[in-house]
Design a protein around this motif. Sequence first.
Motif, PDB file in Angstrom:
ATOM      1  N   ALA A 125       0.821  -1.209   0.000  1.00 18.69           N
ATOM      2  CA  ALA A 125       0.000   0.000   0.000  1.00 18.69           C
ATOM      3  C   ALA A 125       0.858   1.263   0.000  1.00 18.69           C
ATOM      4  CB  ALA A 125      -0.921  -0.005   1.217  1.00 18.69           C
ATOM      5  N   TYR A 126       1.717   1.392  -1.011  1.00 19.51           N
ATOM      6  CA  TYR A 126       2.513   2.601  -1.136  1.00 19.51           C
ATOM      7  C   TYR A 126       1.716   3.656  -1.878  1.00 19.51           C
ATOM      8  CZ  TYR A 126       6.454  -0.432   0.004  1.00 19.51           C
ATOM      9  OH  TYR A 126       7.290  -1.318   0.608  1.00 19.51           O
ATOM     10  N   GLU A 127       1.913   4.924  -1.524  1.00 17.60           N
ATOM     11  CA  GLU A 127       1.240   5.992  -2.237  1.00 17.60           C
ATOM     12  C   GLU A 127       1.876   6.135  -3.616  1.00 17.60           C
ATOM     13  OE1 GLU A 127       1.232   9.555   0.005  1.00 17.60           O
ATOM     14  OE2 GLU A 127       0.163   8.695   1.700  1.00 17.60           O
ATOM     15  N   CYS A 128       1.068   6.511  -4.593  1.00 15.93           N
ATOM     16  CA  CYS A 128       1.609   6.668  -5.935  1.00 15.93           C
ATOM     17  C   CYS A 128       0.873   7.772  -6.667  1.00 15.93           C
ATOM     18  CB  CYS A 128       1.500   5.367  -6.732  1.00 15.93           C
ATOM     19  SG  CYS A 128      -0.181   4.769  -6.896  1.00 15.93           S
ATOM     20  N   PHE A 129       1.496   8.293  -7.674  1.00 20.31           N
ATOM     21  CA  PHE A 129       0.901   9.323  -8.506  1.00 20.31           C
ATOM     22  C   PHE A 129       1.597   9.279  -9.848  1.00 20.31           C
ATOM     23  CE2 PHE A 129       4.207  11.022  -5.794  1.00 20.31           C
ATOM     24  CZ  PHE A 129       5.097  11.578  -6.690  1.00 20.31           C
ATOM     25  N   ILE A 130       0.993   9.901 -10.824  1.00 20.25           N
ATOM     26  CA  ILE A 130       1.574   9.837 -12.159  1.00 20.25           C
ATOM     27  C   ILE A 130       1.184  11.065 -12.972  1.00 20.25           C
ATOM     28  CG2 ILE A 130      -0.338   8.571 -13.229  1.00 20.25           C
ATOM     29  CD1 ILE A 130       1.840   6.956 -14.727  1.00 20.25           C
ATOM     30  N   LEU A 131       2.082  11.560 -13.796  1.00 17.34           N
ATOM     31  CA  LEU A 131       1.794  12.601 -14.801  1.00 17.34           C
ATOM     32  C   LEU A 131       2.534  12.199 -16.055  1.00 17.34           C
ATOM     33  CD1 LEU A 131       0.708  15.422 -15.652  1.00 17.34           C
ATOM     34  CD2 LEU A 131       2.978  16.259 -15.050  1.00 17.34           C
ATOM     35  N   GLY A 132       1.851  11.554 -16.989  1.00 19.35           N
ATOM     36  CA  GLY A 132       2.516  11.127 -18.193  1.00 19.35           C
ATOM     37  C   GLY A 132       3.645  10.180 -17.857  1.00 19.35           C
ATOM     38  N   GLU A 133       4.889  10.595 -18.131  1.00 18.99           N
ATOM     39  CA  GLU A 133       6.033   9.715 -17.914  1.00 18.99           C
ATOM     40  C   GLU A 133       6.774  10.007 -16.619  1.00 18.99           C
ATOM     41  OE1 GLU A 133       5.927  11.728 -20.788  1.00 18.99           O
ATOM     42  OE2 GLU A 133       4.720  10.245 -21.830  1.00 18.99           O
ATOM     43  N   ILE A 134       6.396  11.065 -15.868  1.00 18.82           N
ATOM     44  CA  ILE A 134       7.184  11.415 -14.688  1.00 18.82           C
ATOM     45  C   ILE A 134       6.322  11.514 -13.438  1.00 18.82           C
ATOM     46  CG2 ILE A 134       8.810  12.722 -16.105  1.00 18.82           C
ATOM     47  CD1 ILE A 134       7.558  15.269 -14.843  1.00 18.82           C
ATOM     48  N   ALA A 176       0.480  17.373  -3.283  1.00 20.02           N
ATOM     49  CA  ALA A 176       1.075  17.955  -4.482  1.00 20.02           C
ATOM     50  C   ALA A 176       0.215  17.657  -5.698  1.00 20.02           C
ATOM     51  CB  ALA A 176       2.493  17.433  -4.689  1.00 20.02           C
ATOM     52  N   VAL A 177       0.248  18.567  -6.665  1.00 22.00           N
ATOM     53  CA  VAL A 177      -0.480  18.395  -7.928  1.00 22.00           C
ATOM     54  C   VAL A 177       0.359  18.996  -9.051  1.00 22.00           C
ATOM     55  CG1 VAL A 177      -2.806  18.437  -6.939  1.00 22.00           C
ATOM     56  CG2 VAL A 177      -1.703  20.588  -7.587  1.00 22.00           C
ATOM     57  N   PHE A 178       0.073  18.545 -10.275  1.00 25.03           N
ATOM     58  CA  PHE A 178       0.623  19.184 -11.454  1.00 25.03           C
ATOM     59  C   PHE A 178      -0.436  20.119 -12.022  1.00 25.03           C
ATOM     60  CE2 PHE A 178       3.346  15.424 -11.309  1.00 25.03           C
ATOM     61  CZ  PHE A 178       4.585  15.966 -11.631  1.00 25.03           C
ATOM     62  N   MET A 179      -0.024  21.338 -12.367  1.00 26.71           N
ATOM     63  CA  MET A 179      -0.949  22.306 -12.943  1.00 26.71           C
ATOM     64  C   MET A 179      -0.183  23.230 -13.883  1.00 26.71           C
ATOM     65  SD  MET A 179      -3.713  24.802 -11.008  1.00 26.71           S
ATOM     66  CE  MET A 179      -2.481  25.637  -9.988  1.00 26.71           C
ATOM     67  N   GLU A 180      -0.691  23.374 -15.094  1.00 27.87           N
ATOM     68  CA  GLU A 180      -0.077  24.234 -16.104  1.00 27.87           C
ATOM     69  C   GLU A 180       1.392  23.865 -16.322  1.00 27.87           C
ATOM     70  OE1 GLU A 180      -0.892  28.143 -14.504  1.00 27.87           O
ATOM     71  OE2 GLU A 180      -2.764  28.267 -15.650  1.00 27.87           O
ATOM     72  N   GLY A 181       1.677  22.569 -16.299  1.00 26.60           N
ATOM     73  CA  GLY A 181       3.025  22.103 -16.561  1.00 26.60           C
ATOM     74  C   GLY A 181       4.001  22.315 -15.420  1.00 26.60           C
ATOM     75  N   LYS A 182       3.488  22.683 -14.234  1.00 29.42           N
ATOM     76  CA  LYS A 182       4.345  22.897 -13.073  1.00 29.42           C
ATOM     77  C   LYS A 182       3.874  22.010 -11.920  1.00 29.42           C
ATOM     78  CE  LYS A 182       5.399  27.671 -14.373  1.00 29.42           C
ATOM     79  NZ  LYS A 182       5.337  29.096 -13.980  1.00 29.42           N
ATOM     80  N   PHE A 183       4.760  21.817 -10.948  1.00 28.01           N
ATOM     81  CA  PHE A 183       4.497  20.940  -9.811  1.00 28.01           C
ATOM     82  C   PHE A 183       4.293  21.786  -8.562  1.00 28.01           C
ATOM     83  CE2 PHE A 183       6.163  18.179  -6.335  1.00 28.01           C
ATOM     84  CZ  PHE A 183       5.251  17.134  -6.450  1.00 28.01           C
TER      85      PHE A 183
END
Length: 341
Positions: A125-134, A176-183
């Motif tokens: 049960a590790y936390e995970c997230f994804i944005l495309g390839e990174i 954390a979130v990605f928005m407008e190409g920024k983290f």
Amino acid sequence: MAKRGVKVLKGDEKKEKREDMWLAQIGQRENHRYASDNSESSLLIHQLGRDISINCLLRCSRSYYGIIATLNTGFHSLIRSGELYKLRRQMGIVEHWVYFSCNLLEWEAFDPIHRRWMHMPKMQAYECFILGEIGIIAGGCDLRGNILSSAELYNSETGRWETIPRMNKARRMCSAVFMEGKFYVIGGIGVESLKTITSVEVYDLKTKTWSEIPNMYPTPNEGAGPTEEPLTAEAPPLVAVVNDVLYVADHVLKQVKKYDKEKNLWVTVGPFPERTTSMNGWGIAFRACGDQLMIIGGPRVLGAGFVEIYSWVPKEGPLEWNLVARKPSSSFVYNCAVMGC
């Protein structure tokens, strides 16, 4: 992509031209791969040929990939290789699924398009997230409890981690979130006090630098009166981004708020679904799924309960939650992620 010739292609023509180029590349790779294996079991749809077969698979819902992989060794090898997911990304074909855990080590997936539930193999049960390839992780604590300002970037294409510059402030229990190409790193507790950090840190992927936006994150419990709960009992901020607009789920007031970038303030959008409950923000998930917001959770009951998935598409008007799915389960969500591929 460099232009060839002088003909100006329309949108559909451009898409067709890209698809033709991709399919040609697929054919070259697959023909080379299977040149030494001409057995019928290695073929896909023999009457259509490999290129058209793969073109069909790219447009087929990935919820059927598991069944398709059992047809023969050719389908099995192609789907297990991950090549289809990479090609789907290049062609802009994305299906968002919701993955969540209501029981430790057990995960379920929900396909909101076809309304299908899928039980996943047991996993840590590790936390995970994804944005495309990174993916990027920032802050947190080390094994000694020291609060960190460090950050690392993971590239799924290369399978490597890269250390990136440190944040301006160390923080834990942040989101954390990605928005407008920024983290964006939001909220959290710092080193100097147990008060929530109201400034937000932004990592620019192009310049590889951090900057701060002061007083961006709203103070927890604002307008709700005093609380006896220690701040460390609070869950990290429940935040999500749809169409480059940032939303937060205020679990104390049970309201969804939207961030106004120009005025640097939060506007109340509307209430939570009536049956959704949490424990200081724990036990529910607030996620973006394509162009919609989702709240996953349920009523707090003893014994057998239900997990419910509610959705709202912001561009379609005022906040009105739609009950997408409901099934018997523990209503406490330990972890949740939405991934599109």
